[in-house]
Design an enzyme around this catalytic site. Structure first.
Site, PDB file in Angstrom:
ATOM      1  N   ARG A 298       0.666  -1.158   0.230  1.00  0.00           N
ATOM      2  CA  ARG A 298       0.555   0.058  -0.077  1.00  0.00           C
ATOM      3  C   ARG A 298       0.882   0.840  -0.019  1.00  0.00           C
ATOM      4  O   ARG A 298       1.015   2.218   1.209  1.00  0.00           O
ATOM      5  CB  ARG A 298      -1.298  -0.358   1.318  1.00  0.00           C
ATOM      6  CG  ARG A 298      -2.037  -0.929   1.412  1.00  0.00           C
ATOM      7  CD  ARG A 298      -3.222  -1.062   2.714  1.00  0.00           C
ATOM      8  NE  ARG A 298      -3.615  -1.890   2.567  1.00  0.00           N
ATOM      9  CZ  ARG A 298      -4.302  -2.659   2.728  1.00  0.00           C
ATOM     10  NH1 ARG A 298      -3.597  -3.352   3.845  1.00  0.00           N
ATOM     11  NH2 ARG A 298      -5.620  -3.707   2.736  1.00  0.00           N
ATOM     12  N   ARG A 335       0.757  -1.518  -5.334  1.00  0.00           N
ATOM     13  CA  ARG A 335      -0.309  -0.317  -5.618  1.00  0.00           C
ATOM     14  C   ARG A 335       0.321   1.036  -6.156  1.00  0.00           C
ATOM     15  O   ARG A 335       0.942   1.938  -4.844  1.00  0.00           O
ATOM     16  CB  ARG A 335      -1.744  -0.562  -4.858  1.00  0.00           C
ATOM     17  CG  ARG A 335      -2.603  -0.011  -4.912  1.00  0.00           C
ATOM     18  CD  ARG A 335      -3.848  -0.485  -4.212  1.00  0.00           C
ATOM     19  NE  ARG A 335      -3.593  -0.041  -2.574  1.00  0.00           N
ATOM     20  CZ  ARG A 335      -4.225   0.081  -1.243  1.00  0.00           C
ATOM     21  NH1 ARG A 335      -5.832  -0.938  -1.740  1.00  0.00           N
ATOM     22  NH2 ARG A 335      -4.131   1.015  -0.093  1.00  0.00           N
ATOM     23  N   GLU A 434     -12.507  -3.114  -6.009  1.00  0.00           N
ATOM     24  CA  GLU A 434     -12.972  -2.935  -5.435  1.00  0.00           C
ATOM     25  C   GLU A 434     -14.286  -2.187  -5.389  1.00  0.00           C
ATOM     26  O   GLU A 434     -14.585  -2.264  -5.241  1.00  0.00           O
ATOM     27  CB  GLU A 434     -11.541  -2.681  -4.463  1.00  0.00           C
ATOM     28  CG  GLU A 434     -11.413  -1.712  -5.178  1.00  0.00           C
ATOM     29  CD  GLU A 434     -10.088  -1.041  -4.090  1.00  0.00           C
ATOM     30  OE1 GLU A 434      -9.953  -1.104  -2.677  1.00  0.00           O
ATOM     31  OE2 GLU A 434      -9.451  -0.679  -4.954  1.00  0.00           O
ATOM     32  N   ASN A 457     -12.150  -5.708   0.506  1.00  0.00           N
ATOM     33  CA  ASN A 457     -12.332  -4.206   1.959  1.00  0.00           C
ATOM     34  C   ASN A 457     -13.234  -3.201   1.598  1.00  0.00           C
ATOM     35  O   ASN A 457     -14.440  -3.245   2.020  1.00  0.00           O
ATOM     36  CB  ASN A 457     -11.398  -4.102   2.366  1.00  0.00           C
ATOM     37  CG  ASN A 457     -10.360  -4.751   3.119  1.00  0.00           C
ATOM     38  OD1 ASN A 457     -10.463  -6.858   3.076  1.00  0.00           O
ATOM     39  ND2 ASN A 457      -9.231  -4.191   3.184  1.00  0.00           N
ATOM     40  N   ASP A 458     -13.535  -2.790   0.133  1.00  0.00           N
ATOM     41  CA  ASP A 458     -14.517  -1.849  -0.440  1.00  0.00           C
ATOM     42  C   ASP A 458     -14.928  -2.333  -1.110  1.00  0.00           C
ATOM     43  O   ASP A 458     -16.128  -2.156  -1.435  1.00  0.00           O
ATOM     44  CB  ASP A 458     -13.177  -1.128  -1.529  1.00  0.00           C
ATOM     45  CG  ASP A 458     -12.546   0.553  -0.526  1.00  0.00           C
ATOM     46  OD1 ASP A 458     -12.872   0.206   0.445  1.00  0.00           O
ATOM     47  OD2 ASP A 458     -10.660   0.012  -0.369  1.00  0.00           O
ATOM     48  N   ARG A 468     -16.320   0.153   5.555  1.00  0.00           N
ATOM     49  CA  ARG A 468     -16.089  -0.537   6.211  1.00  0.00           C
ATOM     50  C   ARG A 468     -15.149  -0.214   7.836  1.00  0.00           C
ATOM     51  O   ARG A 468     -15.292  -1.247   9.044  1.00  0.00           O
ATOM     52  CB  ARG A 468     -14.569  -1.522   5.564  1.00  0.00           C
ATOM     53  CG  ARG A 468     -14.001   0.447   5.519  1.00  0.00           C
ATOM     54  CD  ARG A 468     -13.455  -0.073   3.605  1.00  0.00           C
ATOM     55  NE  ARG A 468     -11.662  -0.500   4.407  1.00  0.00           N
ATOM     56  CZ  ARG A 468     -10.499  -0.577   3.223  1.00  0.00           C
ATOM     57  NH1 ARG A 468     -11.133  -0.209   2.298  1.00  0.00           N
ATOM     58  NH2 ARG A 468     -10.131  -1.473   3.922  1.00  0.00           N
ATOM     59  N   CYS A 505      -6.646  -9.221  -2.610  1.00  0.00           N
ATOM     60  CA  CYS A 505      -5.241  -8.932  -1.022  1.00  0.00           C
ATOM     61  C   CYS A 505      -6.521  -8.468   0.079  1.00  0.00           C
ATOM     62  O   CYS A 505      -5.980  -7.021   0.838  1.00  0.00           O
ATOM     63  CB  CYS A 505      -4.302  -7.864  -1.777  1.00  0.00           C
ATOM     64  SG  CYS A 505      -5.929  -6.728  -2.704  1.00  0.00           S
TER      65      CYS A 505
HETATM   66  C1  PEP Z   1     -10.152  -3.895  -0.624  1.00  0.00           C
HETATM   67  O1  PEP Z   1     -10.570  -2.834  -0.177  1.00  0.00           O
HETATM   68  O2  PEP Z   1      -9.698  -4.632   0.083  1.00  0.00           O
HETATM   69  C2  PEP Z   1      -7.854  -3.599  -0.018  1.00  0.00           C
HETATM   70  C3  PEP Z   1      -7.134  -4.014   0.017  1.00  0.00           C
HETATM   71  O3  PEP Z   1      -7.139  -1.635  -0.091  1.00  0.00           O
HETATM   72  P1  PEP Z   1      -7.323  -1.240   0.997  1.00  0.00           P
HETATM   73  O4  PEP Z   1      -8.331  -2.184   2.349  1.00  0.00           O
HETATM   74  O5  PEP Z   1      -5.905  -0.439   1.341  1.00  0.00           O
HETATM   75  O6  PEP Z   1      -9.115  -0.346   0.380  1.00  0.00           O
HETATM   76 MG    MG Z   2      -9.164  -0.837  -1.495  1.00  0.00          MG
END
Ligand code: PEP
Ligand code: MG
Length: 581
Positions: A298, A335, A434, A457-458, A468, A505
């Site tokens: 990241r 990324r 995402e 996650n997103d 989240r 990821c």
């Molecule tokens: C996600 O969104 O799953 C991701 C890996 O990116 P971040 O958690 O940094 O938004």
């Molecule tokens: Mg993300």
């Protein structure tokens, strides 16, 4: 003793002392005290006022050295207030009548004084209210242990208890001294939770109002495995948790043995297990956990520090360090800058947005701020000479955005060539999936890139419409939601149809409970915090592909996340003794 239940964000058990970290906007804590505690509360008050006196003396002597005596004359009245017998007497009386903690009683007493001053009809006395507030704030700072405002300056081992932490606070805190994190706010996939896992700090989030109850110096147990926090535990509880902490250490030792084994299923299917990192320092941990490369770096965390923006040379140095260390270990997927939302670069331009998570973030920010993007592209290309470097774009929502990003990447190629700067001509370029629109159109996007990585996650946040980081709706944030599982399956199938690999990821990839389902769906690579890698590897090494596929077939017929979660938990518990320990 008081027990709290929250969201378990990072595993492990810590027994330590509270450091209550409150920013100035936070309300003063209010809690009940017994009559036996009145004299110790009074002692705390006297100690705090003594410290304020010392502070004021220092300020006065500094002022006199710089010929500012006149300007600092107001501090004399502050001094007088600290020792005013009327004021001290009132504090003591209020402690007795309210039976509340000194911070709150102090605030109440000051309010009483101020209302009397305001009634006096004298401009001079009304002006003194400002001084009263000022002195009160100084006393509160000492009472609440706020002398050290930055978490980077913590010098003793503590458990940080706070309302919320910005990712930039978490990234820069003194990780050697923070032994536990306990937050009112936050969800399991908030960036603070992700960082806590990366740093291996036991953490419980989403506790709503623990800052009202905890005091600096209180004894505290943080059980990140079950999401439990215990304030001022009794003796039996302490003994019990010491035993549990020992058991956890044994479990970690057992998992460490797995680091050297390869990730292959019982029937010989090789699965890539790679690591997510936020800072270059994490590479040692990645290597010791035997990860198959870094699946997500990241890069924005290079920017989330007080000095803010990161120059081309600084970025080049950071990327090169990671890439060269991982040269023979699977390479690194970096990324591009994913700022915005909750990741705000200190002192960098921001805009006021009603919905920052749906706003000017990630690739949208970069395509709009091409000067910043260009610096990163150049640093990445230059660093590619030091090993295997892959570039990944975040938050792509459709083909236009992807084409713009790819065109821009191409431009920097020309630029560096003209300048005679060498770079790897065959850098592989991928995107995060995402955003739901990207997942649905992943057949189109797959034709234009070398790989996908699913950012659950997103993806979950946008699919189920659940912030989240919001603890109040965390019960709806479910990766076993049939809508989410269908999207994931669609993305995997589209990638494979187009002949490209697909990784994940997001935090789902590192949850042992989800691992067999993802394997059965055909996921090629799992990328996660190094600390959770051995647990997932242990599970994947103990199953066969056919049983994983059968589990998926069952799950995909089900109609609700609850049914799926129950079914998968049942399946996993039957298959493995204790998957969560
Ligand atoms: C996600 O969104 O799953 C991701 C890996 O990116 P971040 O958690 O940094 O938004
Ligand atoms: Mg993300």
């Amino acid at each position: 003793m008081k027990i709290f239940k929250g969201i378990s964000a990072s595993a492990g058990i810590t027994i330590g002392k509270v450091f209550l970290y409150l920013d100035d906007n936070l309300k003063v804590p209010k809690y009940r005290i017994s009559s036996e505690e009145i004299s110790s509360e009074m002692d705390r008050f006297r100690l705090a006022t003594k410290k304020v006196e010392e502070d004021l003396i220092k300020i006065q002597s500094h002022a006199s050295k710089h010929q500012l005596e006149e300007e600092s004359r107001f501090l004399d009245s502050h001094m007088l207030m600290l020792t005013d017998p009327e004021f001290i007497k009132q504090i003591e009386e209020n402690l007795r009548s309210f039976n509340r903690n000194i911070e709150w009683v102090l605030l109440m007493t000051v309010k009483q004084f101020i209302s009397t001053l305001k009634k006096a009809d004298s401009p001079y006395l009304v002006e003194r209210t400002v001084d009263l507030y000022d002195v009160t704030q100084r006393i509160h700072r000492h009472l609440l242990f706020r002398e050290k405002i930055s978490l980077a300056d913590i010098e003793h081992e503590v458990v940080v208890v706070t309302h919320n932490l910005m990712p930039s606070d978490t990234a820069t805190m003194n990780r050697k001294m923070v032994k536990g994190l306990v937050l009112n706010a936050g969800g399991k996939t908030s960036h603070t939770a992700i960082l806590a896992r990366a740093f291996g700090i036991p953490s419980v989030l989403g506790l709503t109002d623990i800052t009202d109850e905890a005091r600096s110096g209180d004894a505290i147990i943080v059980d990140g495995n079950s999401g439990t926090v215990i304030l001022n535990p009794d003796n039996d509880t302490l003994i019990e948790y010491n035993k549990r902490a020992q058991k956890w250490l044994q479990h970690e030792k057992h998992l460490n043995k797995i680091n050297k084994l390869s990730s292959v299923t019982l029937d010989g299917q090789r699965v890539l297990l790679s690591a997510n990192i936020e800072m270059p320092e994490e590479v040692e941990q990645v290597l010791s956990h035997g990860a198959d490369g870094i699946g997500l770096f990241r890069s924005e965390f290079l920017f989330l520090k007080p000095s803010g923006f990161s120059s081309e040379d600084d970025q080049y140095a950071a990327y090169s360090e990671v890439v060269s260390k991982m040269k023979d270990n699977g390479g690194v997927t970096i990324r591009t800058l994913d700022v915005g939302g909750d990741k705000i670069i200190p002192d960098f331009e921001t805009i006021d947005e009603k919905n920052p998570l749906l706003g000017w973030r990630a690739i949208r920010f970069c395509l709009n701020r091409k000067d910043t993007f260009k610096v990163q592209m150049r640093a990445l290309r230059r660093a590619s000479m030091n090993g295997v470097l892959r570039i990944m774009f975040p938050m792509i929502s459709g083909v236009e955005e992807l084409e713009d990003a790819l065109d821009f990447l191409e431009e920097t190629k020309e630029e560096l060539r003209n300048e005679g700067i060498p770079f790897d001509e065959n850098i592989r370029v991928g995107i995060m999936i995402e955003v739901p629109s990207a997942a649905i159109t992943s057949d189109i996007l797959a034709k234009k890139v070398d790989f996908f990585s699913i950012g659950t996650n997103d993806l979950i946040q946008y699919t189920v419409a659940v912030d989240r980081g919001n603890e109040n709706i965390a019960y709806l944030y479910k990766y076993f939601h049939p809508g989410v599982l269908r999207l994931i399956k669609t993305v995997i199938d589209h990638a494979h149809d187009a002949g490209i690999p697909v990784a994940m990821c997001g935090e789902m990839a590192g949850d042992p409970l989800a691992s067999v389902v993802l394997l059965g769906m055909g996921l090629d690579a799992f990328s996660m915090s190094s600390s959770v890698l051995p647990s997932v590897k242990e599970i994947l090494r103990s199953v066969r592909m056919d049983e994983a596929e059968k589990l998926v077939a069952e799950v995909m017929k089900m109609s609700s996340f609850q049914k799926i979660e129950d079914y998968v938990s049942g399946w996993m518990n039957e298959r493995f003794d204790d998957i969560s320990v």
